[in-house]
Write a protein that holds these residues in place. Sequence first.
Motif, PDB file in Angstrom:
ATOM      1  N   VAL A  41       2.480  -3.971  -3.449  1.00  0.00           N
ATOM      2  CA  VAL A  41       2.248  -4.024  -2.000  1.00  0.00           C
ATOM      3  C   VAL A  41       1.849  -2.626  -1.532  1.00  0.00           C
ATOM      4  N   GLY A  78       4.090  -4.417   5.918  1.00  0.00           N
ATOM      5  CA  GLY A  78       4.215  -4.159   4.484  1.00  0.00           C
ATOM      6  C   GLY A  78       5.657  -4.187   4.024  1.00  0.00           C
ATOM      7  N   ASN A 135      -1.951  -4.498   2.085  1.00  0.00           N
ATOM      8  CA  ASN A 135      -1.416  -4.486   3.447  1.00  0.00           C
ATOM      9  C   ASN A 135      -1.835  -3.262   4.253  1.00  0.00           C
ATOM     10  N   ILE A 195      -4.219  -8.344   3.982  1.00  0.00           N
ATOM     11  CA  ILE A 195      -3.861  -8.538   5.379  1.00  0.00           C
ATOM     12  C   ILE A 195      -5.111  -8.263   6.218  1.00  0.00           C
ATOM     13  N   ALA A 198       2.889 -14.697   3.076  1.00  0.00           N
ATOM     14  CA  ALA A 198       2.584 -13.836   1.920  1.00  0.00           C
ATOM     15  C   ALA A 198       3.240 -14.385   0.652  1.00  0.00           C
TER      16      ALA A 198
END
Length: 261
Positions: A24, A32, A101, A151, A236
């Motif tokens: 991530v 995030g 993200n 994202i 997610a």
Amino acid sequence: MTALAEPATAPRSPFDLTGRRAVVTGAGRGLGRAVALGLARAGADVVLLGRPGAQDGTAQALEAEGARTEVLDLDLADHDVIGQVSADVLAAGEVDVLVNNAGIIDRADAVDVARDDWDRVLDVNLTGLFLLTQQLGRPMVERGHGKVVSIASLLSFQGGIRVASYAASKHAVAGLTKALANEWGPAGVQVNAIAPGYIATDNTTALREDPARSAAILDRIPAGRWGAAEDVAGAAVFLSSSAADYVNGHVLVVDGGWMSR
Ligand code: NAP
């Protein structure tokens, strides 16, 4: 009456991420952090990629939940290091999931946008995202499975107000998602995106501090509230999991109904 015996092993939920290694970006705060926690709670080992020191609080929170966590430094604006950082991530293990993200926003009238500010937004939101996805996606394609979740934004569909570079970058993220889905889908890699609505994070502080804009935004959200970072985590987890094995090239809005108006 005789009770039915429990099966020896419960069937694995399609949302279960146990044994998966997820990366991530920009997980120190905001969406995030919430996404990293969501993936960890679904069972994933999580690699936090971001600027030096920024991920430490999230790493501690994940470890407190019992999740295996790694932290690596990466500034997505520094494109020259993305290859090496990706190699370091891959040297420690395969990547099953990449969540792109990290992102920034610049608010200015389009006629006043400075070239440096334009470049800064595109460098992080688009070029850095693409280069990292290329590096971590290549082994997924070679191996024949993997998930990429970027994202995006409602400004992947709409123009917004005073955010030309951001809207351009997020439209591009949606386009890139579909382009990669077409190329990588045949190899078993799903590439999707999430378009969050108006979520209360540092990204939207300026909007929430403007009473007129804040009221106008709230008035259009059928849910009747701004989103919380945690509202995005479930989407997610879904797109990172085998529950989404037949979902590809999709941009999933998580917006309290904004786009339905
Ligand atoms: P945020 O609280 O401002 O978080 C942004 C994150 O991106 C931070 O972790 C930040 O790290 C990281 N980041 C920024 N520049 C970076 C760089 N050069 N290298 C590595 N990491 C970098 O905003 P957020 O709302 O959580 O935003 C997360 C994503 O959601 C962004 O892509 C944003 O565009 C998107 N989004 C947000 C909303 C919303 O309403 N909040 C709506 C739609 C889409 P540092 O802590 O080091 O700065």
